[in-house]
Write a protein that holds these residues in place. Structure first.
Motif, mmCIF file in Angstrom:
data_model
loop_
_atom_site.group_PDB
_atom_site.id
_atom_site.type_symbol
_atom_site.label_atom_id
_atom_site.label_comp_id
_atom_site.label_asym_id
_atom_site.label_seq_id
_atom_site.Cartn_x
_atom_site.Cartn_y
_atom_site.Cartn_z
ATOM 1 N N ALA A 440 98.836 -77.910 11.269
ATOM 2 C CA ALA A 440 100.088 -78.670 11.354
ATOM 3 C C ALA A 440 101.272 -77.807 10.938
ATOM 4 O O ALA A 440 102.340 -77.843 11.570
ATOM 5 C CB ALA A 440 100.003 -79.919 10.475
ATOM 6 N N ALA A 452 102.581 -80.940 15.495
ATOM 7 C CA ALA A 452 102.535 -80.810 14.034
ATOM 8 C C ALA A 452 102.310 -82.170 13.386
ATOM 9 O O ALA A 452 101.494 -82.308 12.456
ATOM 10 C CB ALA A 452 103.832 -80.193 13.532
ATOM 11 N N LYS A 453 103.001 -83.193 13.856
ATOM 12 C CA LYS A 453 102.859 -84.533 13.288
ATOM 13 C C LYS A 453 101.460 -85.091 13.528
ATOM 14 O O LYS A 453 100.861 -85.729 12.642
ATOM 15 C CB LYS A 453 103.919 -85.470 13.880
ATOM 16 C CG LYS A 453 105.339 -85.225 13.364
ATOM 17 C CD LYS A 453 106.346 -86.125 14.087
ATOM 18 C CE LYS A 453 107.756 -85.946 13.545
ATOM 19 N NZ LYS A 453 107.941 -86.647 12.267
ATOM 20 N N GLN A 455 98.637 -83.389 13.923
ATOM 21 C CA GLN A 455 97.691 -82.693 13.050
ATOM 22 C C GLN A 455 97.858 -83.128 11.600
ATOM 23 O O GLN A 455 96.882 -83.298 10.869
ATOM 24 C CB GLN A 455 97.873 -81.181 13.174
ATOM 25 C CG GLN A 455 97.345 -80.580 14.452
ATOM 26 C CD GLN A 455 95.825 -80.455 14.440
ATOM 27 O OE1 GLN A 455 95.108 -81.451 14.432
ATOM 28 N NE2 GLN A 455 95.331 -79.230 14.447
ATOM 29 N N ALA A 456 99.101 -83.292 11.169
ATOM 30 C CA ALA A 456 99.370 -83.695 9.781
ATOM 31 C C ALA A 456 98.841 -85.090 9.501
ATOM 32 O O ALA A 456 98.327 -85.369 8.402
ATOM 33 C CB ALA A 456 100.863 -83.621 9.503
#
Length: 484
Positions: A440, A452-453, A455-456
């Protein structure tokens, strides 16, 4: 690690995200106009008068050269009252002589400026000039002037006219200059002249500030004069009669006269750069010659013939030899460099880099380990060592890679490459939540916010609520780009 990155990127928001400039979809001519406008804004304050310095160029990362630039800049930034602002210096993959600032935290230096500056003092003078722009708040005030334009159309006219004037100052010409000249015929001359006069005044102010910083650090301003004389020679060769009042930058010969009056009054006018700094500068120039001519190594051999036994010449030839004939041919020359300076981490880094790139992973690890031992704060070298350890494999190497990457990311905290390697290491060790968080972070610093969001969000599920790692993932999930 001498590495090339993609197109030049721009800092957004509070400086906590390094993301690619977005260009809205639409007709090609509209996208082109927006790109030109962004390029001109990026070029708002430059040491030379380039219309769009490196706006579409890439960045270069190299531990040795970046360390040298920080050593050049450190005393100057302290003298300018900017020592606490954590100003980043970026190397632009362009062989033109230029430097510019885009905000109060980032300075960009073309590698061509390093290659063409014959002394450290010349480059330090350029850095001092750019520090004068930052300390003087020139960029923010220029934007305020632009915002006074009563319409977006008028602002585009002003930007185009600025590009034309800047192009004329260097003889660049081209489409931007022609478009600017056409727009200039449409009127708004008085407002344009006001902005141009303001820009010229800023350049004089930055020159004066630079001399002040050089005096405070007990350095000569002679290098600034030498650089301006270099520009003046180019002007004579490329520009006929140009109205000086249509320029964003003062004519170099005028600046030279003013600078001579200021600089010659200094008690440090005749002071030379320290010998060690001159040595490092020569090595940096040789290194750049070697890498920038990777597709034409013969040019390096011509510039640094075998009869030249100086350390910089040997450095350049060793790099060129690798590109001309492969690492096995270059190793004797690299090993000779290491024997000459066994405590130089960058010679060992070079050996490790070329071995790693040639697929000789196991052989690359010892010189990279020694380079890290000699330069423990060089995060870029640690990341390269971690890449070699990951490629070699095995649990001990994976754990060592994680350790090096975590240390490297303390200083290289926006390195998408570092986070990507960390994700790989964690994944192979079965630490899935940690791998998802590192992935992320890699996407985040690549500007891929949606990925990124995602994965986070997955990473959060693997951490105890409100733990340090959970908070990092949550910050990404809830991040919203600043409104522009």
């Amino acid at each position: 690690m001498f590495a090339y990155f993609g197109r030049l990127r721009r800092w957004f928001g509070r400086g906590d995200r390094f993301a690619a400039t977005r260009v809205s979809r639409g007709p090609a001519r509209h996208r082109s106009l927006k790109l030109r406008t962004a390029a001109i804004l990026t070029a708002a304050l430059t040491f030379t008068a380039s219309a769009s310095p490196a706006a579409a160029q890439g960045l270069i990362r190299d531990a040795e050269i970046e360390n040298l630039m920080q050593d050049y800049a450190g005393p100057i930034l302290e003298a300018a009252g900017l020592g606490s602002q954590n100003i980043n210096i970026h190397l632009v993959n362009s062989e033109s002589f230029n430097a510019f600032v885009v905000d109060g935290r980032n300075m960009f230096i073309h590698v061509g400026a390093i290659m063409q500056a014959s002394t450290p003092n010349q480059l330090i003078g350029v850095i001092a000039h750019e520090a004068g722009h930052i300390a003087g708040g020139h960029l923010s005030r220029l934007r305020t002037l632009m915002q006074r334009a009563q319409s977006a159309s008028l602002m585009l006219q002003l930007l185009s006219i600025a590009a034309a004037a800047a192009g004329a100052a260097t003889g660049a010409g081209g489409d931007a200059a022609q478009a600017g000249q056409a727009l200039a015929l449409g009127g708004q001359t008085a407002l344009m002249n006001t902005i141009m006069a303001y820009r010229r005044a800023e350049e004089y102010a930055a020159d004066q500030a630079a001399v002040t910083y050089l005096n405070r650090t007990e350095q000569s301003g002679r290098g600034m004069i030498e650089v301006l004389e270099f520009f003046a020679e180019r002007e004579l060769a490329s520009v006929g009669v140009v109205n000086p009042y249509s320029r964003t930058h003062p004519i170099s010969r005028d600046r030279i006269q003013q600078m001579k009056q200021l600089v010659r009054q200094s008690p440090y006018y005749d002071k030379r750069d320290p010998k060690e700094l001159r040595r490092r500068h020569a090595l940096a120039r040789a290194k750049l010659d070697g890498f920038m001519n990777k597709r034409n190594p013969q040019a390096v051999f011509n510039k640094y013939p075998q009869s030249d036994d100086s350390l910089p010449a040997r450095y350049a030839r060793a790099i060129a030899r690798n590109f001309a004939a492969g690492v096995d041919a270059a190793l004797p020359e690299i090993n000779a460099l290491i024997e000459t300076q066994p405590n130089n981490p960058y010679f060992r880094e070079l050996k490790g880099q070329f071995l790693l790139e040639s697929g000789q992973v196991k052989q690359a690890i010892p010189p990279l380990k020694k380079a890290v031992e000699l330069a423990p704060d060089a995060g870029l070298i640690r990341i390269m060592l971690a890449q070699a350890l990951l490629a070699e494999g095995g649990k001990p190497n994976l754990n060592a890679a994680v350790d090096h990457l975590r240390k490297a990311l303390v200083t290289e905290d926006k390195s998408a490459t570092g986070y990507r390697q960390l994700a790989i290491a964690y994944g192979r060790l079965g630490r899935i939540a940690d791998a998802e968080l590192a992935s992320a972070q890699a996407y985040f610093y690549e500007g891929k916010l949606k990925l990124a969001k995602e994965q986070a969000e997955r990473a959060k599920a693997g951490f105890p609520p409100h733990s340090a790692s959970w908070v990092k993932a949550d910050d990404i999930v809830n991040f919203e780009p600043p409104q522009r």
